[in-house]
Design an enzyme around this catalytic site. Structure first.
Site, PDB file in Angstrom:
ATOM      1  N   GLU A 117      -2.013  -8.520   4.928  1.00 11.20           N
ATOM      2  CA  GLU A 117      -1.806  -8.700   5.884  1.00 11.20           C
ATOM      3  C   GLU A 117      -2.448  -8.463   6.667  1.00 11.20           C
ATOM      4  OE1 GLU A 117      -1.461  -4.299   5.906  1.00 11.20           O
ATOM      5  OE2 GLU A 117      -1.080  -6.099   4.780  1.00 11.20           O
TER       6      GLU A 117
ATOM      7  N   HIS B  81      -3.910  -5.532   0.960  1.00 10.11           N
ATOM      8  CA  HIS B  81      -3.144  -5.937   1.649  1.00 10.11           C
ATOM      9  C   HIS B  81      -3.212  -7.583   2.164  1.00 10.11           C
ATOM     10  CE1 HIS B  81      -2.627  -1.667   4.127  1.00 10.11           C
ATOM     11  NE2 HIS B  81      -3.421  -1.482   2.779  1.00 10.11           N
TER      12      HIS B  81
ATOM     13  N   CYS C  69       0.612  -1.104  -0.051  1.00  8.67           N
ATOM     14  CA  CYS C  69      -0.411  -0.338  -0.303  1.00  8.67           C
ATOM     15  C   CYS C  69       0.872   1.211   0.039  1.00  8.67           C
ATOM     16  CB  CYS C  69      -1.340   0.027   0.916  1.00  8.67           C
ATOM     17  SG  CYS C  69      -2.073   1.459   0.832  1.00  8.67           S
TER      18      CYS C  69
END
Length: 236
Positions: free
Chosen positions: A188, A186, A96
């Protein structure tokens, strides 16, 4: 022992931090269970110091609520380090803000996307190069990923390969060198974290003509996107 360094470039929303952990903790939860014995995890908060930890074997650059185009001093100070890391073939994975900062550091331009914000679980499509890339080739040609961003990589650095795209963003994943990648999405994030971001952005999403309720319903698991983090370890 050498370290995989998580370069912290910002904080998540307070309610996300309270319930799920800050950006670096989300990465730690994904990586710690599969971390090779020769590696440790270290955190470098680039907003607080421009000096990296010792013995950096590789780095992951987190997201942030800052904007790369604002050129904050701490962010600009990271650019020479990223350039040097590429020159020394240190494995990198920008996420990001980290994606946008890597592109800007290496000669591209990151700025506000003319189509506005992209939030929610969206499908991402591999390019032909992505299907042949050593990090991405085990992914399906199309897969869901969690996204929340107002800025994008608007102009590529030279000698950069586009690995993935979607209808909103032509540059969802990039490769800059043999072991240097970045992704706009993302890997994660978990579904609860994605839900929390959509909830926080309800007004902004409505203002650009999107339905937050539809986006919330569409949130799903993203195992293929998340697997990139574990596979990245093989290159460190």
């Amino acid at each position: 022992m050498t370290s995989l360094v998580i370069i912290k470039t910002g904080d998540a929303f307070p309610e996300v931090v309270d319930q799920h952990g800050d950006f670096e903790q989300l990465f730690i939860e994904q990586l710690s269970a599969v971390l090779p014995a020769h590696l440790s995890l270290a955190i470098w908060d680039a907003r607080l110091t421009s000096t990296p930890p010792a013995n950096v074997a590789g780095a992951v650059i987190t997201g942030s609520h800052s904007m790369v185009s604002n050129k904050e001093p701490w962010s600009e100070a990271l650019k020479p380090w990223l350039q040097q890391a590429l020159a020394e073939d240190i494995p990198l994975l920008g996420v990001c803000y980290g994606h946008q900062l890597m592109a800007a550091a290496l000669g591209g331009i990151s700025d506000y996307h003319p189509a506005g914000r992209e939030s929610g679980t969206r499908r991402v499509q591999l390019t032909r190069a992505g299907q042949q890339d050593p990090l991405f080739s085990q992914l399906p040609e199309s897969f869901p990923a969690h996204l929340t961003h107002a800025q994008s990589v608007m102009k590529l650095p030279t000698n950069t390969t586009v690995l993935a795209h979607n209808s909103h963003d032509a540059h969802q994943a990039l490769r800059y060198g043999p072991r240097q990648w970045s992704v706009q999405f993302h890997p994660e994030f978990t579904p609860p974290v994605m839900h929390a971001y959509i909830e926080r952005q309800r007004a902004a999403l409505r203002d650009q003509g999107e339905d937050p309720e539809e986006l919330l319903v569409a949130v799903t698991d993203t195992p293929d996107a998340s697997s990139l983090l574990r596979r990245f370890l093989a290159f460190v």
